[in-house]
Design an enzyme around this catalytic site. Structure first.
Site, PDB file in Angstrom:
ATOM      1  N   LEU A   1      -6.428 -15.473  -6.747  1.00  0.00           N
ATOM      2  CA  LEU A   1      -6.670 -14.943  -5.782  1.00  0.00           C
ATOM      3  C   LEU A   1      -6.920 -13.258  -5.674  1.00  0.00           C
ATOM      4  O   LEU A   1      -6.695 -12.771  -6.453  1.00  0.00           O
ATOM      5  CB  LEU A   1      -5.037 -15.024  -4.740  1.00  0.00           C
ATOM      6  CG  LEU A   1      -5.073 -13.673  -3.493  1.00  0.00           C
ATOM      7  CD1 LEU A   1      -4.926 -14.819  -2.134  1.00  0.00           C
ATOM      8  CD2 LEU A   1      -3.523 -13.604  -3.766  1.00  0.00           C
TER       9      LEU A   1
ATOM     10  N   ASP B   1       2.468  -6.467  11.259  1.00  0.00           N
ATOM     11  CA  ASP B   1       3.558  -6.048  12.159  1.00  0.00           C
ATOM     12  C   ASP B   1       4.734  -6.489  12.471  1.00  0.00           C
ATOM     13  O   ASP B   1       5.002  -6.851  11.823  1.00  0.00           O
ATOM     14  CB  ASP B   1       2.434  -6.033  13.502  1.00  0.00           C
ATOM     15  CG  ASP B   1       2.331  -4.783  14.180  1.00  0.00           C
ATOM     16  OD1 ASP B   1       3.039  -3.687  13.824  1.00  0.00           O
ATOM     17  OD2 ASP B   1       1.708  -4.985  14.992  1.00  0.00           O
TER      18      ASP B   1
ATOM     19  N   HIS C   1      10.261  -2.507   6.653  1.00  0.00           N
ATOM     20  CA  HIS C   1       8.581  -1.885   5.113  1.00  0.00           C
ATOM     21  C   HIS C   1       9.663  -2.889   4.305  1.00  0.00           C
ATOM     22  O   HIS C   1       8.849  -3.350   3.852  1.00  0.00           O
ATOM     23  CB  HIS C   1       8.783  -0.166   5.125  1.00  0.00           C
ATOM     24  CG  HIS C   1       8.285   0.258   6.307  1.00  0.00           C
ATOM     25  ND1 HIS C   1       7.570  -0.222   7.337  1.00  0.00           N
ATOM     26  CD2 HIS C   1       8.681   1.944   7.322  1.00  0.00           C
ATOM     27  CE1 HIS C   1       7.230   0.326   8.327  1.00  0.00           C
ATOM     28  NE2 HIS C   1       7.867   1.480   8.185  1.00  0.00           N
TER      29      HIS C   1
HETATM   30  C1  V0D Z   1       0.955   2.125   1.062  1.00  0.00           C
HETATM   31  C2  V0D Z   1       1.659   1.258   2.301  1.00  0.00           C
HETATM   32  C3  V0D Z   1       2.444   0.226   1.663  1.00  0.00           C
HETATM   33  C4  V0D Z   1       3.027  -0.567   2.724  1.00  0.00           C
HETATM   34  C5  V0D Z   1       3.699  -1.838   2.050  1.00  0.00           C
HETATM   35  N1  V0D Z   1       4.851  -2.264   3.107  1.00  0.00           N
HETATM   36  C6  V0D Z   1       5.283  -1.617   4.371  1.00  0.00           C
HETATM   37  C7  V0D Z   1       4.196  -2.465   5.395  1.00  0.00           C
HETATM   38  C8  V0D Z   1       3.568  -4.227   5.708  1.00  0.00           C
HETATM   39  C9  V0D Z   1       4.768  -4.468   5.018  1.00  0.00           C
HETATM   40  C10 V0D Z   1       4.915  -4.781   3.949  1.00  0.00           C
HETATM   41  C11 V0D Z   1       5.154  -3.752   3.136  1.00  0.00           C
HETATM   42  N2  V0D Z   1       3.154  -2.292   1.225  1.00  0.00           N
HETATM   43  N3  V0D Z   1       4.336  -3.938   0.474  1.00  0.00           N
HETATM   44  C12 V0D Z   1       3.044  -3.845  -0.492  1.00  0.00           C
HETATM   45  C13 V0D Z   1       2.182  -2.373  -0.386  1.00  0.00           C
HETATM   46  C14 V0D Z   1       1.282  -1.980  -1.717  1.00  0.00           C
HETATM   47  C15 V0D Z   1      -0.028  -1.350  -1.516  1.00  0.00           C
HETATM   48  C16 V0D Z   1      -0.680  -1.509  -2.764  1.00  0.00           C
HETATM   49  C17 V0D Z   1      -0.578  -1.973  -3.489  1.00  0.00           C
HETATM   50  F1  V0D Z   1      -1.189  -1.608  -4.811  1.00  0.00           F
HETATM   51  C18 V0D Z   1       0.363  -3.250  -3.866  1.00  0.00           C
HETATM   52  C19 V0D Z   1       1.625  -2.654  -2.982  1.00  0.00           C
HETATM   53  C20 V0D Z   1       2.412  -1.672   0.280  1.00  0.00           C
HETATM   54  N4  V0D Z   1       1.323  -0.218   0.790  1.00  0.00           N
END
Ligand code: V0D
Length: 258
Positions: free
Chosen positions: A149, A38, A55
């Site tokens: 992991l 968050d 993000h």
């Molecule tokens: C779909 C929303 C989302 C948002 C997001 N943020 C934004 C929110 C929180 C902070 C981290 C960066 N991340 N960061 C990696 C992924 C990710 C998801 C699946 C995967 F297989 C590989 C990477 C990701 N996915």
């Protein structure tokens, strides 16, 4: 290869952190750590940047913490990437978020594979755009035989919706005679959840100072140690993560006993 030199798992970790890592590794580390990542929007706002910049910065922290978690022997790291409530955000932000998995995997999957990391996802796939699902499912396939992991992304995940779906499937199985009503117990119920192949989280971390679970792993976190920090996710680093693990190691866990 080039990225091996660039992202060598040891060279990317500061020296001061390495000593703390060795100390943490000398005691029992939590098997399963879950993180509510968050504070990305607030981080951007405090720098007069668009929310999506937060993000994007947060995505880099995912890689840093995943490599560290893998290096200290954590078995599973579950990251709350997108909740069922996040669809209420502006369309432009949701569209951007749904492109992040592809960007993350495009940049970091080779390094994750090099570190023997296995990628998995929990959540309701129905609403996720096909372009997002495609790259995620390819990463799951490419890392399915890794035994380092388990990097588990909660994508379009909501705990109450998960529980309702479990109840509906239990009712279906009772009606068709697959299970008997009197056999239902906590273990049977857990087998109907998206996390059925995972141990419950030992430690849940939430950044940005919010003190709530936000519909994340409500059933699974019944005995989970909770650790909150005011630090915004984009500012979260190896030191903060080790703070949480060291705190966890100091707490004696009783699972309701004395
Ligand atoms: C779909 C929303 C989302 C948002 C997001 N943020 C934004 C929110 C929180 C902070 C981290 C960066 N991340 N960061 C990696 C992924 C990710 C998801 C699946 C995967 F297989 C590989 C990477 C990701 N996915």
């Amino acid at each position: 290869m080039f990225y091996k030199k660039l992202f060598n798992k040891q060279s990317s970790i500061p020296e001061s952190i390495k000593e703390r890592m060795e100390l943490v590794k000398s005691q029992a580390v939590p098997d399963h750590v879950a993180i509510i990542m968050d504070g990305n929007g607030r981080w951007a706002k405090s720098r007069a940047l668009p929310r999506i910049a937060g993000h994007h910065e947060g995505m880099k922290v995912v890689r840093k913490i995943s490599i560290l978690a893998n290096n200290i022997g954590i078995q599973t790291l579950t990251l709350f990437a997108f909740s069922t409530e996040n669809w209420k955000r502006p369309k432009s932000e949701v569209d951007y978020l749904m492109k992040l998995p592809a960007e993350f995997l495009d940049i970091y999957l080779p390094e994750l594979i090099d570190n023997n990391v296995k990628v998995q996802v929990i959540g309701e796939k129905e609403k996720i755009p096909s372009h997002t699902l495609l790259v995620v499912e390819k990463a799951i396939e490419r890392t399915k035989n890794n035994n380092g992991l388990l990097l588990n992304f909660a994508l379009n995940y909501g705990s109450r919706s998960e529980i309702i779906m479990a109840i509906k499937n239990i009712v279906k199985d009772i009606k068709c005679g697959n299970i008997n009503e009197r056999d239902i117990n906590e273990d049977i119920f857990s087998q109907y959840l998206m996390t059925k192949d995972l141990a419950d989280p030992d430690l849940l971390i939430r950044t940005s100072g919010e003190i709530r679970l936000s519909n994340f792993m409500l059933w699974q976190s019944a005995y989970t140690e909770l650790w909150f920090t005011d630090c915004l996710w984009p500012d979260f680093d190896e030191g903060h993560f080790l703070d949480a693990i060291e705190q966890y190691q100091k707490r004696s866990r009783r699972f309701g006993g004395i």
